[in-house]
Every structure is written in structure tokens, then in C-alpha cells.
Design an enzyme around this catalytic site. Structure first.
Site, PDB file in Angstrom:
ATOM      1  N   CYS A  72       0.815  -1.210   0.000  1.00  0.00           N
ATOM      2  CA  CYS A  72       0.000   0.000   0.000  1.00  0.00           C
ATOM      3  C   CYS A  72       0.843   1.251   0.000  1.00  0.00           C
ATOM      4  O   CYS A  72       2.032   1.223   0.293  1.00  0.00           O
ATOM      5  CB  CYS A  72      -0.900   0.048   1.225  1.00  0.00           C
TER       6      CYS A  72
ATOM      7  N   ASN B 102      -0.140   1.253   5.715  1.00  0.00           N
ATOM      8  CA  ASN B 102       0.752   0.470   4.859  1.00  0.00           C
ATOM      9  C   ASN B 102       1.531  -0.480   5.763  1.00  0.00           C
ATOM     10  O   ASN B 102       2.130  -0.036   6.739  1.00  0.00           O
ATOM     11  CB  ASN B 102       1.702   1.412   4.113  1.00  0.00           C
ATOM     12  N   GLY B 103       1.503  -1.749   5.411  1.00  0.00           N
ATOM     13  CA  GLY B 103       2.183  -2.763   6.234  1.00  0.00           C
ATOM     14  C   GLY B 103       1.191  -3.821   6.678  1.00  0.00           C
ATOM     15  O   GLY B 103       0.018  -3.771   6.307  1.00  0.00           O
TER      16      GLY B 103
ATOM     17  N   GLY C 287       0.214   0.022  -5.131  1.00  0.00           N
ATOM     18  CA  GLY C 287      -1.071  -0.662  -5.037  1.00  0.00           C
ATOM     19  C   GLY C 287      -1.995  -0.159  -6.115  1.00  0.00           C
ATOM     20  O   GLY C 287      -2.239   1.038  -6.196  1.00  0.00           O
TER      21      GLY C 287
ATOM     22  N   TYR D   9      12.738  -3.547  -4.855  1.00  0.00           N
ATOM     23  CA  TYR D   9      11.640  -3.623  -5.800  1.00  0.00           C
ATOM     24  C   TYR D   9      10.546  -2.590  -5.592  1.00  0.00           C
ATOM     25  O   TYR D   9       9.991  -2.049  -6.545  1.00  0.00           O
ATOM     26  CB  TYR D   9      10.988  -5.009  -5.720  1.00  0.00           C
TER      27      TYR D   9
HETATM   28  P1  AMP Z   1       8.118 -14.290 -10.190  1.00  0.00           P
HETATM   29  O1  AMP Z   1       7.730 -14.173 -11.618  1.00  0.00           O
HETATM   30  O2  AMP Z   1       7.025 -14.892  -9.338  1.00  0.00           O
HETATM   31  O3  AMP Z   1       9.416 -14.941  -9.944  1.00  0.00           O
HETATM   32  O4  AMP Z   1       8.263 -12.809  -9.621  1.00  0.00           O
HETATM   33  C1  AMP Z   1       9.388 -12.057  -9.905  1.00  0.00           C
HETATM   34  C2  AMP Z   1       8.997 -10.805 -10.625  1.00  0.00           C
HETATM   35  O5  AMP Z   1       7.996 -10.110  -9.877  1.00  0.00           O
HETATM   36  C3  AMP Z   1      10.175  -9.881 -10.764  1.00  0.00           C
HETATM   37  O6  AMP Z   1      10.191  -9.404 -12.094  1.00  0.00           O
HETATM   38  C4  AMP Z   1       9.926  -8.764  -9.773  1.00  0.00           C
HETATM   39  O7  AMP Z   1      10.291  -7.519 -10.304  1.00  0.00           O
HETATM   40  C5  AMP Z   1       8.445  -8.827  -9.492  1.00  0.00           C
HETATM   41  N1  AMP Z   1       8.153  -8.695  -8.060  1.00  0.00           N
HETATM   42  C6  AMP Z   1       8.940  -8.932  -7.008  1.00  0.00           C
HETATM   43  N2  AMP Z   1       8.309  -8.692  -5.846  1.00  0.00           N
HETATM   44  C7  AMP Z   1       7.060  -8.289  -6.170  1.00  0.00           C
HETATM   45  C8  AMP Z   1       5.921  -7.873  -5.426  1.00  0.00           C
HETATM   46  N3  AMP Z   1       5.928  -7.836  -4.108  1.00  0.00           N
HETATM   47  N4  AMP Z   1       4.801  -7.512  -6.102  1.00  0.00           N
HETATM   48  C9  AMP Z   1       4.777  -7.538  -7.441  1.00  0.00           C
HETATM   49  N5  AMP Z   1       5.824  -7.928  -8.205  1.00  0.00           N
HETATM   50  C10 AMP Z   1       6.953  -8.297  -7.585  1.00  0.00           C
END
Ligand code: AMP
Length: 505
Positions: free
Chosen positions: A38, A139-140, A64, A279
Site C-alpha cells: 500500500c 501500509n504494512g 497498489g 523492488y
Molecule cells: P516471479 O515471476 O514470481 O518470480 O516474480 C518475480 C517478478 O515479480 C520480478 O520481475 C519482480 O520484479 C516482481 N516482483 C517482485 N516482488 C514483487 C511484489 N511484491 N509484487 C509484485 N511484483 C513483484
């Protein structure tokens, strides 16, 4: 289980002793209010409070994308507008902003499950208390919300949502203290986990950060108005000036008389979440005094030192892998090219909860720029691997585009542990790095080689020499299993209230 220097219990082997009553298949565990990402914003004393809040939320949209809300106070009444979807699609209409009258406002962007059934969870949450109206944006994630909720329900509380945040409304309502600040303080002292909160009363804008400062919250100034926001990019969009971070464990209270600060929690060393840098935060934001973009670039440089590759081209997985790829390319002296083009009109892959749709989402989102890939030895850079979906798809996309070799490099360490502080990570069973070693992951992705930055390497990119076990500076349990707070709900022996075990809406 042991206690770290801060006195908190840490859980190195958390999953060796999970709460048998909290199962990933339970509906409330699947519901994203327990795993939301969030952004919050608040402004005090501005003629265009709602419009400024809408702009601030627009800048925080990356935190979000599924729902947004604003509550304003006009000196007499509170007005609320909550919508599913993007800020720009909902809060661009003059009539909505005009309805949000008043000089004070708070707003929230939220990541949650889709469907109108979650409207009740869309923030700001609002309640009338003995001292008047109270709107809250959080947020959290609270790590004792289920336990608190169960106790409150036993004591007669009636909950309106399944959001962990609502617990705070009830704790506040039940406090017998004299002033609002005393009641608010008593309430926040009873919650655990990660919280960066902006809330609005008839007379005050209040911000609070958890004792470790896991999630960010900043204080800014826009002319004579005070502003609270999750990230500096929300100040930049409205021309507000960054004043300082709300400290870990600090409550700031903004009134017409000015600003007051309270420190009701036991003093602890701050441990901001490392994922804000990896990220979560927008690259142009300054978090903890550091440029997120520069930190990500340094992570790429460090990765190139730790895991060089003999290759012709460095290609980022856009957008999250771009700064690290720039750093990797500069250090390894290999050309950087945009070999993957991202379609910006598709949401983040995580938005769709089902694996099948997520995979489809990845295809919709990225395409190969064949001219930069064909016949080349490619290094693909991403910021993280969670389930592995993105890597699998994009490695094969590179081969289909004619790559000779594909080397995967990840600018964060393997994510082996789930998060309970407000980042959407799945349960451990679905985390790729919890199931495979590096070679197993490489095979799964189909890459010629795979390497991750080390945990010490991340700390080096942050400006430290290494991760010091005696004095850890960041919340980094996703890589280390070192959870910095009690995980009361997870380790509770008692069943949660049935309202959390059924699809209640
Ligand atoms: P995955 O495809 O499940 O391995 O997710 C990795 C990808 O999701 C990477 O390209 C990250 O940039 C992105 N990512 C990492 N953490 C998050 C998050 N909390 N929410 C959305 N995307 C994420």
C-alpha cells in the site's frame, strides 16, 4: 527461536513450527488484506486537500493498483470516496474531488483481490469515536491482528471488514484514556508488525511508524501545509518539500498549532525493509536518505563483480531490472540494450492471483526485441525471483528470439522465506528458492547459467561492508529467515475467530 539484541524474538526456523490453525488454503489466508502492498498520503491545511491527495496517490500508484480512497474533513463533516481501480481512472473527475471538501485529507492506494466484495476493506477505514470521526490509512501488515481481533470479538466488538487495520479502530474506541493522543498511543502500543499509518481526526493529521520503521513514512511541507507520504515521489508530484522521515516508533501529530512528536515505544534500532530498495519503491524516490535508483544500480555493479558472465549484451527485465542492468553493464563493460519491451498497459504480474492467469499476464506484458537478441549471448537481469514465473517465460522468450545463450542474473538474494509485513509473497511452498537450490532453479528456468547477488553483496550496495548478525540494519527475513518482530498470529496456539475462516462477504 531466540531473542536478538532488540529483545524481540526472531524466528530463524519459522516454518519448522507453523501455527496449525493458519493454513494457506484457508480463505482468509488467501485474501490479500493479509498481504497487501500500500501507499498512504495525508495533507493538513490546504485549500485543495483532496486534489493534492489524489495527485500524491497517483505518484504512489506502483504501491497498489487495485483500489484507492480519500477521506477529507471540511471542519464540520468527513467525506469519503473509495473506488476499485486506478487513482487516475477514478479521482480525475471534478465531481468526485469537489465532493471531498475541506482543507484536510488522507488517502490510500491498495493492492488486494479483485471484485466488489472487497470494497469494505478499501481504505481509508472510517469510524465515529467518542472524540469524533477517525479515518485511517495503513501500509504494512500487523502480525498480531488475528489474535487481537479474536480477543476483541470475544469482548463484543463487531467488525465491518476483514482488514487487519480495523483492529486499531477498535483498540482506539476501547481506550479509557483522557485525550485522543493518549488513546491513540495506547492503541498502537498493542499492535505488532509493520505499520506506517496516516490518520485524520476532526482536528489532527497523525502519522505513526512501527518501532522498527519497517515501512516508510515521510513528512513534508507544501507552503503552509504539512504532508505525510510513503515516498518522496509523492512530494515531488505536488511540489512539496521533503522535511524528514517519521522516525521508527514515532508518532507525529499535526494540528493548527503546529507539529508535535511522541516516542511511546521502547527505543530500537531501525530496520527498514530491504525490499523497498530492491523492488517496492519508485526509483526516483529517496528512501532512508538513499536514492533508490542509485542503490539498485550499485546492486547491479556488485552482482557483476560477484557473478560475471561472458556475454554480448546485458538485457534488463523491464521495468524493475533496469537500474541493476545499467550497473551490471557498466561494471562488466558489456553493452546494455533494451532486448525486452514491456507493454505498460498491463498491470503488474502479481495482480492476477491464479498461476494460469499470471503466466498469461507475463506474455501480455513483455515481448522480445529480436534485433537486440538474435545470435547473441544474453545476460538477463531482474531484481528478484519469487515464484519463478517471469524468469521461465522470459528465458524461453529469449531463445525463441534467437539468443545463443541466456544467463540469468538476479540483483537480490534467493527469496526463501515468506513476508508477513506487507509485501505480497506467496506461502513458502510456492517460493522457487525455497524448493530448489541454484542448479535446480537454473534447470527450472532453462537458462545456461543463474546467479544471485549475495546477502553481504546487498549490504555492500547499501553502503555497508557486510550483513552484521550482531546489528542487522534491514528487515531482510525473505533472504535470511531472520524475522525481526514477534509473529504472534503465526505462532498462536488458538484458532482464529470463525469469521476469518469463512468467506464472509
Ligand atoms: P516471479 O515471476 O514470481 O518470480 O516474480 C518475480 C517478478 O515479480 C520480478 O520481475 C519482480 O520484479 C516482481 N516482483 C517482485 N516482488 C514483487 C511484489 N511484491 N509484487 C509484485 N511484483 C513483484
Amino acid at each position: 527461536m531466540f531473542k536478538d539484541k532488540s529483545g524481540f524474538q526472531t524466528f530463524k526456523s519459522l516454518l519448522a513450527e507453523p501455527n496449525p490453525h493458519l493454513r494457506p488454503e484457508d480463505p482468509f489466508m488467501r485474501d490479500d488484506q493479509l498481504r497487501e502492498e500500500c501507499g498512504v498520503f495525508g495533507i493538513f491545511n490546504h485549500q485543495d486537500a483532496a486534489a493534492i491527495t489524489a495527485l500524491g496517490l497517483h505518484a504512489l500508484q506502483h504501491r497498489g493498483q487495485e483500489a484507492a480512497g480519500i477521506v477529507s474533513f471540511d471542519g464540520n463533516q468527513f467525506q469519503a470516496e473509495r473506488r476499485m481501480g486506478l487513482v487516475g481512472d477514478n479521482f480525475n473527475k471534478r465531481n468526485i474531488i469537489e465532493r471531498l471538501e475541506g482543507k484536510n485529507a488522507v488517502g490510500h492506494v491498495r493492492y488486494s483481490t479483485t471484485g466488489d466484495t472487497v470494497m469494505r476493506n478499501v481504505q481509508p477505514l472510517f469510524a465515529e469515536h467518542s472524540s469524533g470521526g477517525f479515518a485511517i490509512c495503513h501500509n504494512g501488515n500487523l502480525t498480531n491482528a488475528v489474535t487481537q481481533r479474536r480477543d476483541l470479538i470475544r469482548d463484543g466488538a463487531i467488525f465491518q471488514s476483514t482488514s487487519d487495520t480495523e483492529v486499531l479502530l477498535h483498540l482506539l474506541a476501547r481506550s479509557k484514556r483522557r485525550t485522543f493522543i493518549e488513546r491513540f498511543t495506547e492503541a498502537v502500543l498493542q499492535i505488532e508488525g509493520a505499520f506506517a499509518i496516516a490518520c485524520l481526526t476532526n482536528k489532527k493529521l497523525v502519522g505513526v511508524r512501527d518501532p522498527l520503521g519497517i515501512r516508510p513514512l515521510l513528512l513534508g511541507k507544501l507552503g503552509d501545509s504539512w504532508v505525510l507520504a510513503s515516498e518522496t515521489c509523492a512530494f515531488d508530484i505536488v511540489g512539496a518539500e521533503f522535511v524528514r522521515e517519521v522516525e521508527n516508533g514515532e508518532i507525529v501529530v499535526i494540528t493548527e498549532e503546529g507539529i508535535e512528536s511522541y516516542h511511546p515505544f521502547q527505543k530500537l534500532n531501525e530496520r527498514p525493509c530491504i525490499f523497498e530498495y530492491i523492488y517496492f519503491a519508485r526509483p526516483d524516490s529517496i528512501v532512508g536518505g538513499k536514492s533508490v535508483y542509485e542503490v539498485r544500480k550499485r546492486m547491479g555493479e556488485q552482482l557483476a563483480i560477484e557473478a560475471p558472465a561472458d556475454a554480448d549484451v546485458i538485457i534488463p527485465i523491464p521495468d524493475s531490472g533496469v537500474p541493476a542492468a545499467i550497473g551490471y553493464a557498466a561494471t562488466s563493460n558489456i553493452p546494455f540494450e533494451l532486448g525486452i519491451i514491456r507493454n505498460h498497459y498491463v498491470g503488474r504480474t502479481f495482480i492476477e492471483p491464479e498461476q494460469q492467469i499470471r503466466q498469461l499476464g507475463v506474455k501480455l506484458k513483455h515481448s522480445a526485441n529480436k534485433a537486440m537478441v538474435a545470435g547473441k549471448r544474453v545476460v538477463l537481469i531482474d531484481d528478484s525471483v519469487v515464484r519463478g514465473t517471469t524468469s521461465v517465460k522470459l528465458v524461453s522468450m529469449m531463445y525463441e528470439a534467437g539468443a545463443k545463450e541466456v544467463h540469468m542474473r538476479i540483483s537480490s538474494p534467493p527469496i526463501t522465506h515468506p513476508d508477513f509485513y506487507g509485501i505480497d509473497t506467496p506461502d513458502q511452498g510456492k517460493l522457487l528458492a525455497a524448493n530448489y537450490d541454484i542448479e535446480g532453479m537454473r534447470k527450472y528456468m532453462g537458462a545456461d547459467s543463474l546467479a544471485f547477488i549475495s546477502v553481504d553483496g546487498i549490504y555492500r550496495a547499501m553502503g555497508y561492508t557486510k550483513r552484521d548478525d550482531e546489528h542487522p540494519q534491514f528487515t531482510d527475513h525473505c533472504f535470511t529467515g531472520d524475522y525481526p518482530t514477534r509473529l504472534t498470529d503465526l505462532l498462536s496456539e488458538e484458532e482464529p475467530h470463525p469469521s476469518l475462516l469463512a468467506e464472509v462477504f
